[in-house]
Design a protein around this motif. Structure first.
Motif, PDB file in Angstrom:
ATOM      1  N   LYS A  50     -29.753  46.256 -49.868  1.00  9.55           N
ATOM      2  CA  LYS A  50     -30.949  46.620 -50.631  1.00  9.55           C
ATOM      3  C   LYS A  50     -30.897  46.013 -52.025  1.00  9.55           C
ATOM      4  O   LYS A  50     -30.572  46.679 -53.002  1.00  9.55           O
ATOM      5  N   ARG A  51     -31.240  44.722 -52.096  1.00 14.24           N
ATOM      6  CA  ARG A  51     -31.242  44.005 -53.372  1.00 14.24           C
ATOM      7  C   ARG A  51     -32.682  43.730 -53.791  1.00 14.24           C
ATOM      8  O   ARG A  51     -33.470  43.176 -53.034  1.00 14.24           O
ATOM      9  N   ALA A  52     -33.002  44.121 -55.005  1.00 13.75           N
ATOM     10  CA  ALA A  52     -34.345  43.878 -55.549  1.00 13.75           C
ATOM     11  C   ALA A  52     -34.205  43.385 -56.988  1.00 13.75           C
ATOM     12  O   ALA A  52     -33.205  43.649 -57.648  1.00 13.75           O
ATOM     13  N   LEU A 107     -33.857  53.646 -58.677  1.00  8.55           N
ATOM     14  CA  LEU A 107     -33.478  52.913 -57.474  1.00  8.55           C
ATOM     15  C   LEU A 107     -31.963  52.776 -57.352  1.00  8.55           C
ATOM     16  O   LEU A 107     -31.420  52.856 -56.241  1.00  8.55           O
ATOM     17  N   THR A 108     -31.277  52.606 -58.456  1.00  2.00           N
ATOM     18  CA  THR A 108     -29.814  52.541 -58.425  1.00  2.00           C
ATOM     19  C   THR A 108     -29.240  53.852 -57.908  1.00  2.00           C
ATOM     20  O   THR A 108     -28.287  53.857 -57.126  1.00  2.00           O
ATOM     21  N   TYR A 167     -29.718  51.189 -54.387  1.00  5.14           N
ATOM     22  CA  TYR A 167     -30.252  49.825 -54.471  1.00  5.14           C
ATOM     23  C   TYR A 167     -29.498  49.041 -55.545  1.00  5.14           C
ATOM     24  O   TYR A 167     -29.002  49.615 -56.512  1.00  5.14           O
ATOM     25  N   HIS A 168     -29.439  47.739 -55.372  1.00  5.10           N
ATOM     26  CA  HIS A 168     -28.859  46.843 -56.371  1.00  5.10           C
ATOM     27  C   HIS A 168     -30.023  46.157 -57.066  1.00  5.10           C
ATOM     28  O   HIS A 168     -30.759  45.391 -56.446  1.00  5.10           O
ATOM     29  N   ILE A 169     -30.188  46.439 -58.357  1.00  9.58           N
ATOM     30  CA  ILE A 169     -31.324  45.923 -59.108  1.00  9.58           C
ATOM     31  C   ILE A 169     -30.860  44.879 -60.113  1.00  9.58           C
ATOM     32  O   ILE A 169     -29.922  45.105 -60.877  1.00  9.58           O
ATOM     33  N   ARG A 223     -39.000  51.823 -51.658  1.00 10.58           N
ATOM     34  CA  ARG A 223     -38.312  52.602 -50.614  1.00 10.58           C
ATOM     35  C   ARG A 223     -39.034  52.472 -49.282  1.00 10.58           C
ATOM     36  O   ARG A 223     -38.381  52.323 -48.239  1.00 10.58           O
ATOM     37  N   TYR A 266     -38.143  49.068 -47.590  1.00 12.62           N
ATOM     38  CA  TYR A 266     -36.824  49.026 -46.955  1.00 12.62           C
ATOM     39  C   TYR A 266     -36.752  49.971 -45.752  1.00 12.62           C
ATOM     40  O   TYR A 266     -36.074  49.663 -44.762  1.00 12.62           O
TER      41      TYR A 266
END
Length: 104
Positions: free
Chosen positions: A4-6, A31-32, A36-38, A96, A99
């Motif tokens: 989950k990279r954005a 998101l983190t 998620y990886h932001i 979300r 994904y």
């Protein structure tokens, strides 16, 4: 498990009608916390959040990327008008949902 990279990609900020930095910080924090990886202004991701301060939408307008995206242009998220206090929640919901659809 899905990576989950954005990325949050910004416009130049010449005519902001929203506080892009505040929105980006809150989106990243939420998101983190969901795993998620932001990153910022990257194209090495699965999803881009284009964050433009006004309706000119320069963050996306000048991008040549075909990566799936959520587009914020002033008080709209994916062309839907959103109250300023709800922008962050709407962005997070759309990320979300994107994904979740991929995981089905």
């Amino acid at each position: 498990m899905l990576d989950k990279r954005a990325s949050i990609n910004f416009c130049g900020g010449c005519n902001p009608r929203i506080n892009r930095g505040k929105v980006a910080g809150e989106v990243k924090e939420l998101l983190t916390s969901y795993g998620y990886h932001i990153s910022f202004n990257s194209f090495d991701v699965n999803l881009i959040i284009y964050l433009s301060g006004c309706t000119s939408n320069c963050a996306q307008k000048y991008s040549k990327s075909d990566i799936p995206s959520v587009v914020v242009a002033a008080l709209t998220v994916d062309t839907v008008i959103v109250d300023e206090s709800g922008i962050v929640a709407e962005i997070v919901k759309r990320v979300r949902n994107y994904y979740e659809q991929l995981e089905k």
